[in-house]
Design a protein around this motif. Structure first.
Motif, PDB file in Angstrom:
ATOM      1  N   HIS A  72      -8.435  -1.231  -0.921  1.00 34.38           N
ATOM      2  CA  HIS A  72      -6.978  -1.184  -0.757  1.00 34.38           C
ATOM      3  C   HIS A  72      -6.558  -1.436   0.683  1.00 34.38           C
ATOM      4  CE1 HIS A  72      -6.589   2.998   0.921  1.00 34.38           C
ATOM      5  NE2 HIS A  72      -7.651   3.257   0.193  1.00 34.38           N
ATOM      6  N   LEU A  73      -5.421  -2.140   0.818  1.00 30.90           N
ATOM      7  CA  LEU A  73      -4.901  -2.551   2.114  1.00 30.90           C
ATOM      8  C   LEU A  73      -3.961  -1.526   2.729  1.00 30.90           C
ATOM      9  CD1 LEU A  73      -3.986  -6.239   1.157  1.00 30.90           C
ATOM     10  CD2 LEU A  73      -6.044  -5.474   2.336  1.00 30.90           C
ATOM     11  N   ASP A  74      -3.377  -0.665   1.916  1.00 30.27           N
ATOM     12  CA  ASP A  74      -2.376   0.274   2.415  1.00 30.27           C
ATOM     13  C   ASP A  74      -3.020   1.486   3.066  1.00 30.27           C
ATOM     14  OD1 ASP A  74      -3.172   0.856  -0.344  1.00 30.27           O
ATOM     15  OD2 ASP A  74      -1.779   2.536  -0.217  1.00 30.27           O
ATOM     16  N   THR A  75      -2.258   2.115   3.943  1.00 30.61           N
ATOM     17  CA  THR A  75      -2.728   3.295   4.657  1.00 30.61           C
ATOM     18  C   THR A  75      -1.695   4.424   4.541  1.00 30.61           C
ATOM     19  OG1 THR A  75      -1.665   2.816   6.783  1.00 30.61           O
ATOM     20  CG2 THR A  75      -3.821   1.791   6.368  1.00 30.61           C
ATOM     21  N   LEU A  76      -2.079   5.564   5.058  1.00 33.51           N
ATOM     22  CA  LEU A  76      -1.141   6.667   5.211  1.00 33.51           C
ATOM     23  C   LEU A  76      -0.042   6.284   6.195  1.00 33.51           C
ATOM     24  CD1 LEU A  76      -3.852   9.415   5.670  1.00 33.51           C
ATOM     25  CD2 LEU A  76      -2.592   8.945   3.563  1.00 33.51           C
ATOM     26  N   THR A 220      -5.645  -3.967  -3.319  1.00 31.80           N
ATOM     27  CA  THR A 220      -4.414  -3.342  -3.785  1.00 31.80           C
ATOM     28  C   THR A 220      -3.569  -2.860  -2.607  1.00 31.80           C
ATOM     29  OG1 THR A 220      -5.393  -1.136  -4.017  1.00 31.80           O
ATOM     30  CG2 THR A 220      -5.574  -2.638  -5.900  1.00 31.80           C
ATOM     31  N   ILE A 221      -2.317  -2.475  -2.896  1.00 32.51           N
ATOM     32  CA  ILE A 221      -1.369  -2.172  -1.816  1.00 32.51           C
ATOM     33  C   ILE A 221      -0.694  -0.806  -1.973  1.00 32.51           C
ATOM     34  CG2 ILE A 221      -0.873  -4.582  -1.255  1.00 32.51           C
ATOM     35  CD1 ILE A 221       1.683  -4.269  -3.023  1.00 32.51           C
ATOM     36  N   ALA A 222      -1.126   0.008  -2.945  1.00 35.11           N
ATOM     37  CA  ALA A 222      -0.461   1.301  -3.135  1.00 35.11           C
ATOM     38  C   ALA A 222      -1.440   2.372  -3.584  1.00 35.11           C
ATOM     39  CB  ALA A 222       0.688   1.169  -4.130  1.00 35.11           C
ATOM     40  N   GLY A 228      -2.431   2.066  -6.925  1.00 33.20           N
ATOM     41  CA  GLY A 228      -3.659   1.292  -6.783  1.00 33.20           C
ATOM     42  C   GLY A 228      -3.850   0.172  -7.778  1.00 33.20           C
ATOM     43  N   ALA A 229      -4.893   0.315  -8.606  1.00 36.10           N
ATOM     44  CA  ALA A 229      -5.316  -0.754  -9.506  1.00 36.10           C
ATOM     45  C   ALA A 229      -4.637  -0.708 -10.871  1.00 36.10           C
ATOM     46  CB  ALA A 229      -6.831  -0.690  -9.686  1.00 36.10           C
ATOM     47  N   ALA A 230      -3.509  -0.038 -10.968  1.00 38.79           N
ATOM     48  CA  ALA A 230      -2.865   0.148 -12.270  1.00 38.79           C
ATOM     49  C   ALA A 230      -2.514  -1.166 -12.952  1.00 38.79           C
ATOM     50  CB  ALA A 230      -1.608   1.007 -12.115  1.00 38.79           C
ATOM     51  N   SER A 231      -2.166  -2.199 -12.176  1.00 39.51           N
ATOM     52  CA  SER A 231      -1.650  -3.415 -12.807  1.00 39.51           C
ATOM     53  C   SER A 231      -2.368  -4.696 -12.415  1.00 39.51           C
ATOM     54  CB  SER A 231      -0.153  -3.570 -12.475  1.00 39.51           C
ATOM     55  OG  SER A 231       0.034  -3.682 -11.079  1.00 39.51           O
ATOM     56  N   ILE A 232      -3.477  -4.600 -11.692  1.00 38.22           N
ATOM     57  CA  ILE A 232      -4.135  -5.824 -11.214  1.00 38.22           C
ATOM     58  C   ILE A 232      -5.398  -6.162 -11.992  1.00 38.22           C
ATOM     59  CG2 ILE A 232      -5.606  -4.741  -9.449  1.00 38.22           C
ATOM     60  CD1 ILE A 232      -4.916  -7.111  -7.632  1.00 38.22           C
TER      61      ILE A 232
END
Length: 390
Positions: A72-76, A220-222, A228-232
């Protein structure tokens, strides 16, 4: 040997570049553009979902029963909750992390009219003013505020700058890459995982590796907010391996060296057969590893399962000390995880039945019910109890 040689300089170069790009969940466009362009440089053809999750496919001998590697690409981060009368900002966290680690952080605030630098401070931050109260103040997001480095001393001043509720706040990573292989920084979760994925892809493309089945590389971005991987995940994917952090702390078996293979997290056990395959690959390829269970942890794998995707899931981790705080890893773990990743994607497909979403019992997997390599023995039944005598 199935594993490929990992270009560690490339891996570390990517990690440095990724850490330099702010990407709190919800503000990830810039890092999506960077990773997409890097994938194109490697000769791949990435595609983006509407919101910016990335998928690229390394074609193999067959399409169905595909494998996926996911990071995943997103962070805190944080968002502005309220503009206070003194011009400073109340914050709420993005993701699950303690305000203890927010105190003292340098940040960038992104507003509609531009970005501003600032510092997150306790409400009572000056010892010269509050004396011992700075040490007894409670910890929590309600007890900190963001001081913007701009000419603002009132709510009206701050609003006039274009700063408002909902603006994103990115926390400076402050990375240090040390000569002894240790790396300290915020946001190693999961930018180190993304760097591992890119280095694994670089090794595969450089070596013209042949993969037995299509491998989907997903970014992923969330993940930090549980989506996360819910829709990819697409229907042809049968197995998915997540690359993320493993927590090195008292009571945990993770390590900053080698690969940490997760057996379960708070969402439950990972797939028995996929996890066993990863353990076996570590043994065959002489990759240092250890197993662990995470009680207060979930990853892209959990979001995929909860979204209804019928995929086998596993988690391979680089050990992180002080996860979701000021994190530390070692390059040995990064290289080891990349080696296992490449060994996995080039390894033979063993569960032929996985090419079908639904089938009959023919070829269904079997978990051992007797001690390993021991023949089934006829058990001696206990003698029946005698009837009580008068």
């Amino acid at each position: 040997m199935s594993r490929l040689k990992i270009n560690v300089d490339y891996l570390l170069g990517q990690l440095k570049a990724l850490l330099s790009i702010d990407s709190p969940t919800g503000y990830t466009d810039t890092i999506v553009r960077y990773v997409t362009e890097e994938l194109e440089k490697l000769g791949l053809e990435p595609e983006l979902t509407r919101r910016g999750a990335i998928r690229t496919v390394v074609r193999g001998g067959r399409r169905l029963g595909a494998r996926a590697i996911i990071t995943h690409l997103d962070t805190l981060g944080a968002q502005v909750k309220f503009v206070q009368e003194n011009g400073r900002l109340e914050l709420v966290p993005i993701g699950n992390w303690s305000a203890r680690f927010a105190e003292g952080a340098r940040v960038t605030l992104y507003s509609e009219k531009g970005s501003y630098r600032g510092t997150i401070l306790p409400l009572k931050s000056s010892g010269h003013t509050f004396n011992d109260e700075v040490d007894t103040a409670p910890v929590g997001w309600k007890h900190i505020e963001l001081r913007i480095d701009a000419m603002t001393w009132s709510r009206a001043d701050t609003l006039s700058l274009g700063i408002d509720v909902g603006d994103f706040v990115a926390i400076d990573p402050q990375p240090e890459f040390m000569d002894n292989g240790f790396i300290s920084s915020r946001h190693l979760d999961d930018k180190a995982g993304v760097a591992i994925a890119l280095a694994s892809l670089e090794a595969l493309m450089r070596g013209d590796a042949i993969v037995p089945v299509d491998t989907h590389w997903l970014f992923t971005i969330a993940e930090e907010v549980g989506v996360g991987a819910a829709s990819i995940v697409t229907p042809e994917i049968a197995s998915m391996v997540t690359i993320d952090n493993g927590t090195t702390a008292p009571g945990q078996n993770s390590s900053e060296f080698g690969v940490t293979i997760a057996m379960a997290d708070q969402a439950g056990p990972f797939d028995y057969h996929l996890t066993k395959k990863l353990v076996d690959l570590c043994r065959e390829e002489d990759i240092r590893y250890q197993k662990d269970i995470f009680r207060y942890y979930r990853s892209d794998s959990a979001s995929a399962i909860e979204a209804g995707h019928d995929v086998r899931t596993a988690l391979i981790a680089f050990g992180v000390d002080s996860s979701h705080g000021y994190e530390r890893i070692h390059v040995h773990a990064l290289r080891s995880v990349a080696e296992l990743t490449t060994a996995y994607v080039v390894s033979p497909m063993e569960i032929e039945r996985d090419v079908e979403e639904v089938s009959d019992l023919e070829g269904f997997t079997e978990q051992p019910t007797d001690p390993a390599d021991q023949p089934r023995k006829k058990r001696k039944l206990p003698e029946p109890l005698s009837a009580p005598q008068d």
